[in-house]
Design a protein around this motif. Structure first.
Motif, PDB file in Angstrom:
ATOM      1  N   ILE A 276      28.500  60.814  95.946  1.00 40.46           N
ATOM      2  CA  ILE A 276      27.033  60.816  95.977  1.00 40.46           C
ATOM      3  C   ILE A 276      26.473  60.261  94.671  1.00 40.46           C
ATOM      4  O   ILE A 276      25.527  59.461  94.671  1.00 40.46           O
ATOM      5  CB  ILE A 276      26.519  62.243  96.238  1.00 40.46           C
ATOM      6  N   ALA A 277      27.064  60.670  93.555  1.00 41.75           N
ATOM      7  CA  ALA A 277      26.575  60.205  92.255  1.00 41.75           C
ATOM      8  C   ALA A 277      26.748  58.692  92.114  1.00 41.75           C
ATOM      9  O   ALA A 277      25.858  57.994  91.613  1.00 41.75           O
ATOM     10  CB  ALA A 277      27.301  60.936  91.133  1.00 41.75           C
ATOM     11  N   GLY A 443      21.356  63.613  96.142  1.00 46.47           N
ATOM     12  CA  GLY A 443      21.677  63.506  97.560  1.00 46.47           C
ATOM     13  C   GLY A 443      22.301  64.796  98.048  1.00 46.47           C
ATOM     14  O   GLY A 443      22.263  65.822  97.362  1.00 46.47           O
ATOM     15  N   MET A 444      22.880  64.733  99.236  1.00 43.87           N
ATOM     16  CA  MET A 444      23.478  65.927  99.842  1.00 43.87           C
ATOM     17  C   MET A 444      24.872  65.610 100.345  1.00 43.87           C
ATOM     18  O   MET A 444      25.162  64.499 100.805  1.00 43.87           O
ATOM     19  CB  MET A 444      22.590  66.439 100.985  1.00 43.87           C
ATOM     20  N   THR A 445      25.751  66.600 100.263  1.00 42.41           N
ATOM     21  CA  THR A 445      27.110  66.455 100.761  1.00 42.41           C
ATOM     22  C   THR A 445      27.094  66.382 102.289  1.00 42.41           C
ATOM     23  O   THR A 445      26.101  66.765 102.927  1.00 42.41           O
ATOM     24  CB  THR A 445      27.983  67.632 100.333  1.00 42.41           C
ATOM     25  N   VAL A 451      23.304  67.851  95.608  1.00 41.58           N
ATOM     26  CA  VAL A 451      24.018  67.385  94.417  1.00 41.58           C
ATOM     27  C   VAL A 451      22.984  66.842  93.442  1.00 41.58           C
ATOM     28  O   VAL A 451      22.046  66.138  93.853  1.00 41.58           O
ATOM     29  CB  VAL A 451      25.047  66.292  94.776  1.00 41.58           C
ATOM     30  N   GLY A 452      23.139  67.171  92.153  1.00 39.19           N
ATOM     31  CA  GLY A 452      22.166  66.743  91.155  1.00 39.19           C
ATOM     32  C   GLY A 452      22.737  65.763  90.158  1.00 39.19           C
ATOM     33  O   GLY A 452      23.947  65.737  89.900  1.00 39.19           O
ATOM     34  N   GLY A 477      14.455  59.398  95.826  1.00 38.95           N
ATOM     35  CA  GLY A 477      13.797  60.266  96.791  1.00 38.95           C
ATOM     36  C   GLY A 477      14.043  61.748  96.516  1.00 38.95           C
ATOM     37  O   GLY A 477      14.784  62.119  95.610  1.00 38.95           O
ATOM     38  N   VAL A 478      13.386  62.576  97.305  1.00 35.12           N
ATOM     39  CA  VAL A 478      13.574  64.032  97.222  1.00 35.12           C
ATOM     40  C   VAL A 478      14.340  64.476  98.464  1.00 35.12           C
ATOM     41  O   VAL A 478      14.443  63.755  99.453  1.00 35.12           O
ATOM     42  CB  VAL A 478      12.224  64.761  97.131  1.00 35.12           C
ATOM     43  N   LEU A 479      14.879  65.678  98.408  1.00 32.85           N
ATOM     44  CA  LEU A 479      15.715  66.163  99.504  1.00 32.85           C
ATOM     45  C   LEU A 479      14.877  66.845 100.586  1.00 32.85           C
ATOM     46  O   LEU A 479      13.820  67.410 100.302  1.00 32.85           O
ATOM     47  CB  LEU A 479      16.751  67.146  98.975  1.00 32.85           C
TER      48      LEU A 479
END
Length: 484
Positions: A276-277, A443-445, A451-452, A477-479
């Motif tokens: 994600i990173a 993002g998200m797993t 995840v930051g 973007g935001v989650l």
């Protein structure tokens, strides 16, 4: 205008304030909606105190103001939560520990007071890892109990400001205050999909950005600071501006920004975090950000010589001073420690009471910390960096350990690692060197866990760092909200 509940819950801090100032939304209606949200999500255990009557009364006072007066309040009608180790008038400041349960300070912490003076409304106090000595916010169920991650209630929200993070992520409030000693605003922000900020502390004197002396149940006067948390970086910048009296953020263009990638903080990551990173890096690079690999091979050694000795040694005198200055119900650290509920915190306080790192303290403070600060400053200067960038934590939210509170985790099935060490590794250098750090969502797993990414900036460049964070957030973007 009639607002649905979902429309109100979706408001960011900036949006909510604009709606209240324009008369499109009544502060009392908004507060009532959020109080109902808090009650419906009590199982998250995000809050230790909910001030129903006080919050509604404050909201009605906001609604009674003429339009001209409302326009002068930069936080008009904004509901917030405040971590339970930050002093608040009329609401307990217990730091999540039995010996301070029900204790009510006589004055607000200066950072809290500035937000209230600007129109903010304190909805309640947020749960936390007991005495802020942990990164899980998992407390013994017989006392404060574990805070639960809104994206998966079987997992930690991070800590020690886990309650503030969980309340913001769960849409109980759009913003709030935490504290940060080694990562306590940034770790929970990363694990709950929000933004968390640690302002500059520097030498702890003139270089300190927020000044809250004797107003926070402490760990370390060298390392502690209050820090704002919110669903967007823009909202953090708003709160930071009110606390410090700062003006607008500088303009930032992504194209041409030089951002360092410190090698030690990109190693040993959980695969899904790394994926994600690095996807975020590709998107930022496509927008013109210039990434500069930096070896920083001395970082772990220098940081390791500083952090533990300062936190463990200073806690003894600093906690004692807070107890006396605030006329707390217990007067000695030994009395406080005798009633600690959480096994992991009790073990740490055994070291505090024994002052087990006293011998290392002078060198940590006067030799190694200046070297670390110089090392960080030279990295920014020599590489002409605007910021450093890395995953805030090595792994996504771990399962709750409700027996011990914080034990061991494994990265992709590897050897067990102490939970606190694993989650602090990337956030701690900013804390020990006193520079500003900001975590924002990346993002998200595949399993739906946030995840930051963390941005660290040069000492004193807080507003510029926040402006870079806003620019990154606009691209990344935001989650989405958790399903609750």
């Amino acid at each position: 205008m009639t607002w649905t509940v979902d429309e109100q819950l979706a408001l960011t801090a900036t949006e909510a304030i604009a709606a209240i100032q324009s008369g499109r939304l009544k502060a009392a209606d908004y507060v009532a909606t959020l109080l109902a949200r808090a009650a419906s999500l009590e199982s998250l255990n995000a809050l230790t105190t909910l001030d129903l009557d006080g919050a509604l009364a404050a909201a009605r006072r906001i609604d009674a103001l003429p339009a001209a007066a409302l326009a002068q309040l930069p936080l008009a009608g904004l509901p917030i939560v405040v971590k339970d180790n930050i002093n608040t008038v009329g609401l307990q400041t217990s730091a999540g520990t039995p010996a301070l349960e029900g204790f009510i300070p006589k004055a607000n912490a200066p950072s809290v007071q500035r937000l209230i003076d600007a129109g903010a409304i304190v909805l309640g106090k947020a749960n936390m890892h007991e005495l802020a000595f942990g990164i899980t916010s998992t407390n013994l169920a017989t006392h404060a109990g574990p805070v639960r991650n809104p994206y998966d209630p079987t997992r930690i929200p991070g800590g020690s400001s886990g309650g503030t993070a969980a309340a913001i992520a769960a849409r109980i409030v759009p913003a709030g205050l935490g504290t940060d000693t080694g990562g306590s605003t940034r770790i929970p922000a990363a694990l709950t999909g929000i933004a968390g900020f640690r302002p500059s502390v520097g030498n702890g004197g003139a270089e300190r950005r927020y000044h809250d002396p004797d107003a926070v149940v402490p760990i370390s006067h060298t390392r502690d600071t209050v820090g704002p948390m919110a669903r967007t970086v823009a909202d953090i910048a708003l709160l930071d501006g009110v606390i410090t009296g700062s003006g607008a953020l500088p303009d930032i263009a992504l194209s041409g920004l030089r951002v360092g990638l410190p090698a030690p903080l990109w190693e040993g990551l959980e695969r899904q975090v790394d994926d994600i990173a690095r996807d975020a890096l590709r998107r930022l690079e496509a927008a013109g950000v210039v990434f500069v690999p930096v070896a920083m091979r001395e970082l772990d050694h220098l940081n390791g010589m500083v952090g533990g000795p300062i936190a463990i040694h200073e806690a003894l005198d600093d906690v004692r001073a807070w107890l006396v200055a605030n006329d707390a119900p217990v007067k000695t650290v030994a009395e406080l420690a005798a009633r600690i509920a959480s096994p992991d915190v009790r073990a740490i306080y055994d070291g505090v009471l024994g002052d087990v790192l006293a011998v290392q303290y002078d060198d940590a403070l006067n030799l190694w910390r200046p070297r670390l600060r110089a090392y960080m400053a030279a990295t920014f200067a020599d590489e002409r960096l605007d910021a450093l960038l890395f995953p805030t934590t090595r792994l996504a939210a771990a399962p709750i350990d409700d027996v011990y509170g914080s034990s061991f985790v494994s990265v992709d099935g590897g050897e067990p690692i102490d939970t606190m060490d694993a989650f602090l590794r990337n956030t701690d250098p900013a804390s020990t060197s006193g520079i500003p750090g900001l975590s924002l969502p990346a993002g998200m797993t595949p399993g739906g866990l946030p995840v930051g990414l963390e941005l660290d900036g040069p000492l004193g460049e807080d507003r510029r760092l926040l402006a870079i964070g806003v620019a990154f957030e606009q691209l990344l973007g935001v989650l989405p909200a958790p399903t609750l």
